[in-house]
Design a protein around this motif. Structure first.
Motif, PDB file in Angstrom:
ATOM      1  N   MET A 103       0.839  -1.204   0.000  1.00  0.00           N
ATOM      2  CA  MET A 103       0.000   0.000   0.000  1.00  0.00           C
ATOM      3  C   MET A 103       0.876   1.257   0.000  1.00  0.00           C
ATOM      4  N   SER A 104       2.026   1.168   0.681  1.00  0.00           N
ATOM      5  CA  SER A 104       2.956   2.306   0.655  1.00  0.00           C
ATOM      6  C   SER A 104       3.565   2.458  -0.736  1.00  0.00           C
ATOM      7  N   GLU A 105       3.797   1.325  -1.399  1.00  0.00           N
ATOM      8  CA  GLU A 105       4.323   1.401  -2.774  1.00  0.00           C
ATOM      9  C   GLU A 105       3.326   2.091  -3.698  1.00  0.00           C
ATOM     10  N   GLY A 144      12.307   9.000   3.506  1.00  0.00           N
ATOM     11  CA  GLY A 144      12.769   8.171   2.383  1.00  0.00           C
ATOM     12  C   GLY A 144      12.554   6.689   2.612  1.00  0.00           C
ATOM     13  N   GLY A 145      11.424   6.328   3.267  1.00  0.00           N
ATOM     14  CA  GLY A 145      11.095   4.910   3.465  1.00  0.00           C
ATOM     15  C   GLY A 145      10.444   4.341   2.217  1.00  0.00           C
ATOM     16  N   VAL A 146       9.439   3.472   2.410  1.00  0.00           N
ATOM     17  CA  VAL A 146       8.815   2.822   1.247  1.00  0.00           C
ATOM     18  C   VAL A 146       8.071   3.845   0.395  1.00  0.00           C
ATOM     19  N   VAL A 147       7.256   4.698   1.037  1.00  0.00           N
ATOM     20  CA  VAL A 147       6.529   5.731   0.277  1.00  0.00           C
ATOM     21  C   VAL A 147       7.525   6.659  -0.416  1.00  0.00           C
ATOM     22  N   GLY A 148       8.519   7.130   0.334  1.00  0.00           N
ATOM     23  CA  GLY A 148       9.482   8.091  -0.202  1.00  0.00           C
ATOM     24  C   GLY A 148      10.258   7.529  -1.374  1.00  0.00           C
ATOM     25  N   LEU A 168      14.601  14.201   1.986  1.00  0.00           N
ATOM     26  CA  LEU A 168      15.112  14.498   3.329  1.00  0.00           C
ATOM     27  C   LEU A 168      14.814  13.320   4.235  1.00  0.00           C
ATOM     28  N   GLU A 169      15.827  12.828   4.922  1.00  0.00           N
ATOM     29  CA  GLU A 169      15.693  11.626   5.752  1.00  0.00           C
ATOM     30  C   GLU A 169      16.404  11.851   7.077  1.00  0.00           C
ATOM     31  N   LYS A 170      15.968  11.068   8.071  1.00  0.00           N
ATOM     32  CA  LYS A 170      16.639  11.095   9.380  1.00  0.00           C
ATOM     33  C   LYS A 170      17.751  10.045   9.430  1.00  0.00           C
ATOM     34  N   LYS A 176      20.101  15.353   5.140  1.00  0.00           N
ATOM     35  CA  LYS A 176      19.724  15.010   6.504  1.00  0.00           C
ATOM     36  C   LYS A 176      18.582  15.938   6.921  1.00  0.00           C
ATOM     37  N   SER A 177      17.493  15.330   7.383  1.00  0.00           N
ATOM     38  CA  SER A 177      16.306  16.126   7.707  1.00  0.00           C
ATOM     39  C   SER A 177      16.499  16.910   9.004  1.00  0.00           C
ATOM     40  N   SER A 178      16.303  18.223   8.923  1.00  0.00           N
ATOM     41  CA  SER A 178      16.330  19.078  10.113  1.00  0.00           C
ATOM     42  C   SER A 178      15.464  20.291   9.795  1.00  0.00           C
ATOM     43  N   VAL A 183       6.878  10.719   6.073  1.00  0.00           N
ATOM     44  CA  VAL A 183       7.599  10.302   7.293  1.00  0.00           C
ATOM     45  C   VAL A 183       6.752   9.325   8.088  1.00  0.00           C
ATOM     46  N   LEU A 184       7.427   8.471   8.816  1.00  0.00           N
ATOM     47  CA  LEU A 184       6.729   7.590   9.765  1.00  0.00           C
ATOM     48  C   LEU A 184       7.633   7.363  10.947  1.00  0.00           C
ATOM     49  N   VAL A 185       7.075   7.563  12.131  1.00  0.00           N
ATOM     50  CA  VAL A 185       7.734   7.147  13.358  1.00  0.00           C
ATOM     51  C   VAL A 185       6.855   6.019  13.893  1.00  0.00           C
ATOM     52  N   ASP A 208       0.455  15.071   1.244  1.00  0.00           N
ATOM     53  CA  ASP A 208       0.889  14.529   2.541  1.00  0.00           C
ATOM     54  C   ASP A 208       0.371  13.104   2.706  1.00  0.00           C
ATOM     55  N   VAL A 209       1.203  12.150   2.268  1.00  0.00           N
ATOM     56  CA  VAL A 209       0.799  10.743   2.323  1.00  0.00           C
ATOM     57  C   VAL A 209       0.685  10.293   3.789  1.00  0.00           C
ATOM     58  N   ALA A 210       1.449  10.916   4.656  1.00  0.00           N
ATOM     59  CA  ALA A 210       1.443  10.525   6.076  1.00  0.00           C
ATOM     60  C   ALA A 210       0.186  10.978   6.807  1.00  0.00           C
ATOM     61  N   VAL A 211      -0.801  11.481   6.058  1.00  0.00           N
ATOM     62  CA  VAL A 211      -2.029  11.987   6.671  1.00  0.00           C
ATOM     63  C   VAL A 211      -2.717  10.933   7.535  1.00  0.00           C
ATOM     64  N   ASP A 212      -2.547   9.638   7.183  1.00  0.00           N
ATOM     65  CA  ASP A 212      -3.232   8.614   7.989  1.00  0.00           C
ATOM     66  C   ASP A 212      -2.637   8.499   9.392  1.00  0.00           C
ATOM     67  N   GLN A 213      -1.472   9.085   9.609  1.00  0.00           N
ATOM     68  CA  GLN A 213      -0.898   9.138  10.963  1.00  0.00           C
ATOM     69  C   GLN A 213      -0.939  10.583  11.474  1.00  0.00           C
ATOM     70  N   GLY A 214      -1.825  11.387  10.907  1.00  0.00           N
ATOM     71  CA  GLY A 214      -1.963  12.775  11.362  1.00  0.00           C
ATOM     72  C   GLY A 214      -1.303  13.771  10.434  1.00  0.00           C
ATOM     73  N   CYS A 256      -4.517  15.437   0.660  1.00  0.00           N
ATOM     74  CA  CYS A 256      -4.290  14.683   1.916  1.00  0.00           C
ATOM     75  C   CYS A 256      -5.293  13.546   2.054  1.00  0.00           C
ATOM     76  N   VAL A 257      -5.361  12.677   1.057  1.00  0.00           N
ATOM     77  CA  VAL A 257      -6.320  11.566   1.090  1.00  0.00           C
ATOM     78  C   VAL A 257      -5.732  10.424   1.932  1.00  0.00           C
ATOM     79  N   ALA A 258      -6.523   9.985   2.909  1.00  0.00           N
ATOM     80  CA  ALA A 258      -5.996   8.999   3.860  1.00  0.00           C
ATOM     81  C   ALA A 258      -5.962   7.581   3.292  1.00  0.00           C
ATOM     82  N   ASN A 259      -6.723   7.335   2.237  1.00  0.00           N
ATOM     83  CA  ASN A 259      -6.729   5.992   1.642  1.00  0.00           C
ATOM     84  C   ASN A 259      -6.438   6.093   0.159  1.00  0.00           C
ATOM     85  N   MET A 260      -5.201   6.502  -0.160  1.00  0.00           N
ATOM     86  CA  MET A 260      -4.861   6.712  -1.567  1.00  0.00           C
ATOM     87  C   MET A 260      -5.013   5.451  -2.415  1.00  0.00           C
ATOM     88  N   PRO A 261      -4.563   4.262  -1.937  1.00  0.00           N
ATOM     89  CA  PRO A 261      -4.653   3.079  -2.804  1.00  0.00           C
ATOM     90  C   PRO A 261      -6.080   2.744  -3.222  1.00  0.00           C
TER      91      PRO A 261
HETATM   92  P1  NAD Z   1       8.548   3.829   6.350  1.00  0.00           P
HETATM   93  O1  NAD Z   1       8.728   3.447   7.774  1.00  0.00           O
HETATM   94  O2  NAD Z   1       8.969   2.880   5.279  1.00  0.00           O
HETATM   95  O3  NAD Z   1       9.306   5.212   6.075  1.00  0.00           O
HETATM   96  C1  NAD Z   1       9.229   6.324   6.911  1.00  0.00           C
HETATM   97  C2  NAD Z   1      10.540   7.051   6.825  1.00  0.00           C
HETATM   98  O4  NAD Z   1      10.412   8.301   7.512  1.00  0.00           O
HETATM   99  C3  NAD Z   1      11.714   6.307   7.492  1.00  0.00           C
HETATM  100  O5  NAD Z   1      12.725   6.068   6.536  1.00  0.00           O
HETATM  101  C4  NAD Z   1      12.157   7.256   8.593  1.00  0.00           C
HETATM  102  O6  NAD Z   1      13.556   7.232   8.828  1.00  0.00           O
HETATM  103  C5  NAD Z   1      11.694   8.586   8.035  1.00  0.00           C
HETATM  104  N1  NAD Z   1      11.580   9.662   9.024  1.00  0.00           N
HETATM  105  C6  NAD Z   1      11.151   9.607  10.315  1.00  0.00           C
HETATM  106  N2  NAD Z   1      11.183  10.830  10.871  1.00  0.00           N
HETATM  107  C7  NAD Z   1      11.632  11.691   9.910  1.00  0.00           C
HETATM  108  C8  NAD Z   1      11.876  13.084   9.852  1.00  0.00           C
HETATM  109  N3  NAD Z   1      11.669  13.866  10.918  1.00  0.00           N
HETATM  110  N4  NAD Z   1      12.333  13.610   8.691  1.00  0.00           N
HETATM  111  C9  NAD Z   1      12.545  12.840   7.612  1.00  0.00           C
HETATM  112  N5  NAD Z   1      12.339  11.510   7.602  1.00  0.00           N
HETATM  113  C10 NAD Z   1      11.881  10.945   8.729  1.00  0.00           C
HETATM  114  O7  NAD Z   1       6.998   4.212   6.181  1.00  0.00           O
HETATM  115  P2  NAD Z   1       6.198   4.247   4.804  1.00  0.00           P
HETATM  116  O8  NAD Z   1       5.672   2.891   4.505  1.00  0.00           O
HETATM  117  O9  NAD Z   1       7.021   4.936   3.791  1.00  0.00           O
HETATM  118  O10 NAD Z   1       4.935   5.132   5.210  1.00  0.00           O
HETATM  119  C11 NAD Z   1       5.022   6.539   5.349  1.00  0.00           C
HETATM  120  C12 NAD Z   1       3.664   7.090   5.769  1.00  0.00           C
HETATM  121  O11 NAD Z   1       2.726   6.925   4.717  1.00  0.00           O
HETATM  122  C13 NAD Z   1       3.039   6.360   6.967  1.00  0.00           C
HETATM  123  O12 NAD Z   1       2.417   7.304   7.813  1.00  0.00           O
HETATM  124  C14 NAD Z   1       2.008   5.465   6.339  1.00  0.00           C
HETATM  125  O13 NAD Z   1       0.960   5.123   7.245  1.00  0.00           O
HETATM  126  C15 NAD Z   1       1.526   6.384   5.253  1.00  0.00           C
HETATM  127  N6  NAD Z   1       0.737   5.760   4.193  1.00  0.00           N
HETATM  128  C16 NAD Z   1      -0.368   6.461   3.789  1.00  0.00           C
HETATM  129  C17 NAD Z   1      -1.138   5.983   2.764  1.00  0.00           C
HETATM  130  C18 NAD Z   1      -2.299   6.796   2.295  1.00  0.00           C
HETATM  131  O14 NAD Z   1      -3.151   6.276   1.560  1.00  0.00           O
HETATM  132  N7  NAD Z   1      -2.383   8.070   2.644  1.00  0.00           N
HETATM  133  C19 NAD Z   1      -0.846   4.754   2.146  1.00  0.00           C
HETATM  134  C20 NAD Z   1       0.291   4.066   2.570  1.00  0.00           C
HETATM  135  C21 NAD Z   1       1.086   4.581   3.600  1.00  0.00           C
END
Ligand code: NAD
Length: 346
Positions: free
Chosen positions: A116-118, A159-163, A180-182, A202-204, A222-224, A249-255, A280-285
């Motif tokens: 789903m992140s892909e 820069g995780g799976v979504v990034g 930008l990544e941590k 480096k994210s700051s 981003v995801l924590v 903002d794909v991370a909308v599902d976590q706020g 900011c759609v929470a269920n993009m897939p």
């Molecule tokens: P992931 O864990 O693979 O990647 C998250 C990345 O964020 C990590 O590499 C982490 O190091 C980085 N990160 C953490 N804090 C950071 C900061 N302050 N600055 C920069 N980078 C930072 O997660 P993912 O699978 O890529 O998912 C990302 C978000 O997308 C999640 O919130 C997930 O729930 C959301 N998501 C949303 C949808 C949607 O439909 N909206 C679909 C899939 C996933």
């Protein structure tokens, strides 16, 4: 479920019932399921009333709870933490529920969330590029540019799976891309696979402010784990973007990771703050059900087959990834985070 999955289960000696029309949103017809060996049944009641293993995609809906039977195994996305009523329903019906989102690989990754992140990461660039159209309120900048005109700038936060998937598409359409990544390890990985086509930073607060000020498209990724997304993109940074800039903002599902993010839906996906278009759609897939269904089934099927072949207890003994997936077991709550968030016994 897809026809190939039905075929696999039937070949293993199982009977598979499919609710008529279940695949229509993904352009899979009853005939295709039937050709793969499924028995098509007309009503949801028949499926719930007959099956030992119930495979879905969305959590059980309120009107479905009373159809569940004691001892039945439910296998689907559940996201129980914010749903105390559904949790109560599953417990009172004596159901064993395995949640896709908590099945965990030995390295701590969540294999049933990855597809789903892909999908969402790749969609983020499509949606971003589309909303840059002037007719959508965007700045009218083509991300790939043309000869003699600069390319658009895409900034990806996280820069995780979504990034990574967003970067792949952004590079593909010729945008200038910064991630930008941590995590230093993750930045090295991105640098290794993208080479000079992606800049990692480096994210700051400082690097974010500087990058976002120059961005045409910002992707929040981003995801924590286990926490709300940190709101690293401030209102001030958003206000500093060029008018008609776009934030997805794909991370909308976590706020969400922007202070200006609020959830939207596919029917009204965007709003504007300080001249910047927010998607900011929470269920993009959900917008790409065909691709998403096949991507999801690629990873859900093997656990379904293991449960069907060995029975639940033996399947969990054999596959350690399944154990954290078990949210309720025969009427008992077995997922600590759900128990903690609802103040229940675990
Ligand atoms: P992931 O864990 O693979 O990647 C998250 C990345 O964020 C990590 O590499 C982490 O190091 C980085 N990160 C953490 N804090 C950071 C900061 N302050 N600055 C920069 N980078 C930072 O997660 P993912 O699978 O890529 O998912 C990302 C978000 O997308 C999640 O919130 C997930 O729930 C959301 N998501 C949303 C949808 C949607 O439909 N909206 C679909 C899939 C996933």
């Amino acid at each position: 479920m897809v026809p190939g999955g039905v075929d696999t289960l039937v070949a293993a000696g199982h009977e598979v019932l499919v609710e008529s029309g279940a695949g229509s949103g993904s352009l899979i017809s009853d005939e295709e399921f039937a050709a793969a060996g499924a028995r098509i049944v007309e009503t949801r009641e028949e499926v719930f009333g007959t099956c030992d293993l119930l495979i879905k995609v969305k959590e059980v809906q309120p009107e479905e709870v009373e159809l569940l039977r004691e001892g039945q195994i439910l296998y689907t996305y559940l996201h129980l933490a914010p749903l105390p009523e559904l949790t109560e329903g599953l417990l009172s019906r004596g159901v064993t529920a395995v949640a896709y989102e908590t099945i965990t690989a030995p390295d701590g990754t969540l294999p049933l969330l990855t597809p789903m992140s892909e999908v969402a990461g790749r969609m983020a660039i499509q949606e971003g590029a589309h909303h840059l159209h002037r007719s959508c309120g965007g700045s009218g900048i083509l991300l790939g540019g043309v000869p003699g005109v600069p390319r658009g700038r895409t900034v990806i936060v996280g820069g995780g799976v979504v990034g990574l998937n967003a970067a792949k598409l952004a590079v593909g359409i010729g945008a200038e891309v910064t991630v930008l990544e941590k995590s230093a390890g993750r930045m090295r990985y991105l640098d290794d696979i993208f080479g000079s086509r992606v800049t990692t930073l480096k994210s700051s607060a400082v690097t974010l402010a500087a990058s976002i000020a120059e961005a045409d498209l910002v992707v929040g990724a981003v995801l924590v784990p286990g926490a709300a997304a940190p709101r690293v993109v401030t209102r001030e940074m958003v206000a500093g973007m060029r008018e008609g800039g776009v934030i997805v903002d794909v991370a909308v599902d976590q706020g969400g990771c922007c202070e200006t993010t609020r959830p939207t839906t596919h029917s009204k996906p965007t709003y504007v703050v300080d001249g910047v278009v927010h998607y900011c759609v929470a269920n993009m897939p959900g917008a790409m059900p065909r691709t998403s269904t096949y991507a999801l089934t690629n990873v859900t099927l093997e656990y379904a087959v293991t449960i069907a072949n060995y029975g639940f207890e033996e399947a969990v003994r054999r596959d350690s990834c399944l154990r954290p997936g078990v949210n309720t077991y025969a009427g008992r709550l077995t997922c600590r985070p759900v128990a903690e968030s609802q103040g229940r016994d675990y």
